[in-house]
Design a protein around this motif. Structure first.
Motif, PDB file in Angstrom:
ATOM      1  N   LEU A 146     -10.830  -3.195  -7.610  1.00  0.00           N
ATOM      2  CA  LEU A 146     -12.064  -2.586  -7.113  1.00  0.00           C
ATOM      3  C   LEU A 146     -12.669  -3.351  -5.943  1.00  0.00           C
ATOM      4  O   LEU A 146     -13.696  -2.950  -5.412  1.00  0.00           O
ATOM      5  CB  LEU A 146     -13.093  -2.480  -8.253  1.00  0.00           C
ATOM      6  N   TYR A 147     -12.065  -4.460  -5.552  1.00  0.00           N
ATOM      7  CA  TYR A 147     -12.482  -5.263  -4.403  1.00  0.00           C
ATOM      8  C   TYR A 147     -13.929  -5.734  -4.475  1.00  0.00           C
ATOM      9  O   TYR A 147     -14.612  -5.807  -3.462  1.00  0.00           O
ATOM     10  CB  TYR A 147     -12.247  -4.493  -3.095  1.00  0.00           C
ATOM     11  N   GLU A 148     -14.395  -6.068  -5.652  1.00  0.00           N
ATOM     12  CA  GLU A 148     -15.742  -6.621  -5.768  1.00  0.00           C
ATOM     13  C   GLU A 148     -15.710  -8.086  -5.340  1.00  0.00           C
ATOM     14  O   GLU A 148     -14.688  -8.766  -5.461  1.00  0.00           O
ATOM     15  CB  GLU A 148     -16.262  -6.489  -7.200  1.00  0.00           C
ATOM     16  N   THR A 149     -16.831  -8.571  -4.865  1.00  0.00           N
ATOM     17  CA  THR A 149     -16.906  -9.971  -4.445  1.00  0.00           C
ATOM     18  C   THR A 149     -16.990 -10.877  -5.664  1.00  0.00           C
ATOM     19  O   THR A 149     -17.400 -10.449  -6.755  1.00  0.00           O
ATOM     20  CB  THR A 149     -18.145 -10.221  -3.568  1.00  0.00           C
ATOM     21  N   VAL A 150     -16.627 -12.133  -5.458  1.00  0.00           N
ATOM     22  CA  VAL A 150     -16.713 -13.115  -6.537  1.00  0.00           C
ATOM     23  C   VAL A 150     -18.164 -13.232  -7.000  1.00  0.00           C
ATOM     24  O   VAL A 150     -18.442 -13.242  -8.209  1.00  0.00           O
ATOM     25  CB  VAL A 150     -16.153 -14.482  -6.076  1.00  0.00           C
ATOM     26  N   ASN A 151     -19.106 -13.295  -6.052  1.00  0.00           N
ATOM     27  CA  ASN A 151     -20.519 -13.396  -6.421  1.00  0.00           C
ATOM     28  C   ASN A 151     -21.002 -12.161  -7.177  1.00  0.00           C
ATOM     29  O   ASN A 151     -21.789 -12.266  -8.121  1.00  0.00           O
ATOM     30  CB  ASN A 151     -21.382 -13.633  -5.192  1.00  0.00           C
ATOM     31  N   GLY A 152     -20.524 -10.983  -6.771  1.00  0.00           N
ATOM     32  CA  GLY A 152     -20.901  -9.750  -7.469  1.00  0.00           C
ATOM     33  C   GLY A 152     -20.386  -9.722  -8.893  1.00  0.00           C
ATOM     34  O   GLY A 152     -21.092  -9.316  -9.822  1.00  0.00           O
ATOM     35  N   ILE A 153     -19.145 -10.152  -9.072  1.00  0.00           N
ATOM     36  CA  ILE A 153     -18.559 -10.207 -10.418  1.00  0.00           C
ATOM     37  C   ILE A 153     -19.322 -11.214 -11.263  1.00  0.00           C
ATOM     38  O   ILE A 153     -19.652 -10.950 -12.432  1.00  0.00           O
ATOM     39  CB  ILE A 153     -17.061 -10.577 -10.346  1.00  0.00           C
ATOM     40  N   ALA A 154     -19.617 -12.369 -10.681  1.00  0.00           N
ATOM     41  CA  ALA A 154     -20.341 -13.419 -11.410  1.00  0.00           C
ATOM     42  C   ALA A 154     -21.711 -12.914 -11.872  1.00  0.00           C
ATOM     43  O   ALA A 154     -22.097 -13.115 -13.029  1.00  0.00           O
ATOM     44  CB  ALA A 154     -20.496 -14.656 -10.528  1.00  0.00           C
TER      45      ALA A 154
END
Length: 186
Positions: A146-154
């Motif tokens: 889904l190409y989410e950012t690391v910060n978004g996932i966190a």
């Protein structure tokens, strides 16, 4: 005919006769692009999905000068479709539904041997990803599908970004080992 040779012909057709090239690209890859866009945007958002599909093929045509003919055109187009759908999802202000790892990407032509090997490798990859422990599986899907950012996932999972990065690194190592044990050549 080998798929890469077909890709080169399709890329030339897109450059020399965009109308026919886009029609051929839609015939060949439209089903797979629709699956990708619907997985990210939600199948119930038909208009958004259709617009993402159209935008993906326009981006394919406009970006042909960046295409490396040594790589499969399908992989490049599928990346465009994912980014296009993710950008549209952000514009919609919604979160994406979880991507089903059992979803097949229809519409790709290949000789039967290559197709069978690719399907088996894809099956093994899906199986290996589904075997990841929680929350590693969700982190991996959100980052690489889904190409989410690391910060978004966190933020979504209530984890420090460094923990997400570490889990991604360990997950890639685990997947590589698992796939090699199962006979996938990386």
């Amino acid at each position: 005919m080998a798929p890469r040779h077909n890709d080169r012909q399709l890329a030339l057709l897109l450059k020399n006769d965009p109308a026919r090239g886009l029609e051929a690209a839609l015939d060949r890859y439209g089903g797979a692009v629709k699956v990708i866009c619907a997985a990210i945007l939600g199948a119930e958002n038909r208009q958004e999905v259709e617009e993402a599909i159209s935008d993906s093929f326009v981006a394919l045509w406009k970006g042909l000068d960046k295409y490396d003919p040594e790589q499969p055109l399908s992989s490049w187009l599928y990346g465009i479709a994912r980014r296009t759908a993710m950008n549209r999802r952000k514009q919609m202000g919604r979160t994406a539904p979880a991507l089903e790892l059992t979803e097949e990407l229809p519409g790709e032509e290949a000789d039967l041997t290559d197709q069978a090997a690719a399907q088996e490798n894809a099956r093994l990859l899906r199986q290996a990803v589904t075997e990841l422990p929680p929350p590693d599986k969700e982190i991996f899907i959100r980052r690489y599908y889904l190409y989410e950012t690391v910060n978004g996932i966190a933020a979504r999972l209530g984890l420090p970004p460094k923990t997400v990065e570490n889990k991604l690194c360990r997950g890639r190592q685990r997947l590589r080992r698992t796939l090699m044990e199962r006979g996938v050549i990386l």
